[in-house]
Design a protein around this motif. Structure first.
Motif, short mmCIF file in Angstrom:
data_model
loop_
_atom_site.label_atom_id
_atom_site.label_comp_id
_atom_site.label_asym_id
_atom_site.label_seq_id
_atom_site.Cartn_x
_atom_site.Cartn_y
_atom_site.Cartn_z
N ARG A 76 0.83 -1.21 0.00
CA ARG A 76 0.00 0.00 0.00
C ARG A 76 0.86 1.25 0.00
NH1 ARG A 76 -3.05 1.30 4.09
NH2 ARG A 76 -1.94 0.05 5.61
N ASN A 81 -1.18 -0.97 -5.48
CA ASN A 81 -2.52 -1.28 -4.99
C ASN A 81 -3.03 -2.65 -5.41
OD1 ASN A 81 -2.55 1.13 -3.64
ND2 ASN A 81 -3.71 2.21 -5.21
N ARG A 85 -4.17 -5.36 -2.69
CA ARG A 85 -5.46 -6.05 -2.67
C ARG A 85 -5.29 -7.56 -2.55
NH1 ARG A 85 -6.47 -2.25 -6.46
NH2 ARG A 85 -8.08 -0.74 -5.92
N ARG A 86 -4.33 -8.10 -3.30
CA ARG A 86 -4.08 -9.55 -3.23
C ARG A 86 -3.66 -9.97 -1.83
NH1 ARG A 86 0.31 -10.78 -7.26
NH2 ARG A 86 0.12 -12.85 -6.39
N LEU A 88 -4.23 -8.36 1.05
CA LEU A 88 -5.33 -8.18 1.99
C LEU A 88 -6.38 -9.28 1.83
CD1 LEU A 88 -5.64 -4.31 1.74
CD2 LEU A 88 -4.80 -5.63 3.70
N LYS A 89 -6.63 -9.67 0.60
CA LYS A 89 -7.60 -10.77 0.37
C LYS A 89 -7.03 -12.09 0.89
CE LYS A 89 -10.24 -8.54 -3.23
NZ LYS A 89 -10.64 -8.51 -4.64
N ARG A 92 -7.57 -12.03 4.61
CA ARG A 92 -8.97 -12.32 4.94
C ARG A 92 -9.28 -13.80 4.78
NH1 ARG A 92 -13.01 -10.51 2.08
NH2 ARG A 92 -14.35 -10.44 3.89
N ALA A 104 -7.98 -6.08 7.45
CA ALA A 104 -7.77 -6.19 6.01
C ALA A 104 -9.04 -5.77 5.26
CB ALA A 104 -7.36 -7.61 5.63
N THR A 105 -10.19 -6.10 5.81
CA THR A 105 -11.45 -5.70 5.20
C THR A 105 -11.56 -4.18 5.16
OG1 THR A 105 -12.50 -7.73 6.01
CG2 THR A 105 -13.97 -5.93 5.40
N LEU A 108 -9.23 -2.73 2.56
CA LEU A 108 -9.74 -2.89 1.19
C LEU A 108 -10.69 -1.75 0.84
CD1 LEU A 108 -10.14 -6.75 1.11
CD2 LEU A 108 -8.77 -5.40 -0.50
N LEU A 111 -8.47 1.23 0.14
CA LEU A 111 -7.86 1.09 -1.19
C LEU A 111 -8.85 1.48 -2.28
CD1 LEU A 111 -5.71 -2.17 -1.13
CD2 LEU A 111 -4.92 0.17 -1.49
N TRP A 125 -17.14 -2.77 1.85
CA TRP A 125 -16.01 -3.13 2.71
C TRP A 125 -16.19 -2.53 4.10
CZ3 TRP A 125 -13.68 -7.11 1.04
CH2 TRP A 125 -13.41 -7.29 -0.31
#
Length: 187
Positions: A76, A81, A85-86, A88-89, A92, A104-105, A108, A111, A125
């Motif tokens: 980040r 970005n 995202r990858r 953070l997902k 999760r 992480a949610t 997101l 982001l 989110w």
């Protein structure tokens, strides 16, 4: 005879069966242990280079939660970005139900806003974060951000509901002035 574990000690007797204890790639070792210090120094790209050299997919699937979170922060802060995202997902998915997954949610959602996506893209989110962690570390921020996004729509009933909730829950919060503005502009 019982198996001997190969671990860098004396060699196993020739007749003993050797069982190697394999460390999972990027998992059971010290990889990424110093990343918090690196983040503090602003060495975001250095962290990302290390993760790329190790193999990003391996990092996403094996790093412990705390190191995965730092990797996400580095992505980040470096402006990567898509990678953020990858990460953070992955956080999760692998650590569902934990505070780190809830955070992480929230991130997101940030982001989505920071990428100049329509503000409405961040709302699911923030809603999900507030459902998962109603008193979490980012709860005031999530509710405030949600209120601001909704407040961009003229006379939106939901924006007023969120503004009221924000004022009740966080009477000294960072978004008090905006909440009052939304409520004062209500018909």
């Amino acid at each position: 005879s019982s198996p001997t574990i190969a671990r860098g000690g004396p060699p196993a007797p020739a007749h003993a069966k050797t069982v190697a204890l394999a460390e999972p790639p990027g998992g059971g070792d010290d990889f990424g242990r110093d990343w918090r210090r690196e983040i503090a120094r602003g060495s975001f790209e250095g962290i990302l280079r290390e993760a790329d050299a190790r193999g990003m997919e391996s990092c996403l699937s094996t790093l412990p939660s705390d190191r995965l979170a730092v990797l996400g922060d580095a992505a980040r802060y470096a402006g990567r970005n898509d990678l953020a995202r990858r990460v953070l997902k992955a956080q999760r998915g692998r650590f569902a139900g934990t505070p780190a997954a809830a955070e992480a949610t929230f991130l997101l959602g940030r982001l989505a806003e920071d990428a100049h996506e329509p503000g409405i893209a961040a709302l699911p989110w923030y809603d999900l974060y507030l459902a998962q962690a109603p008193s979490g570390v980012y709860a005031a921020e999530a509710l405030g951000r949600e209120m601001l996004i909704l407040g961009e729509r003229e006379n939106d009933r939901r924006a007023r509901e969120v503004a009221r909730k924000y004022l009740e829950t966080y009477p000294n919060g960072a978004y008090v002035a905006q909440a009052r503005d939304i409520l004062e502009g209500a018909p």
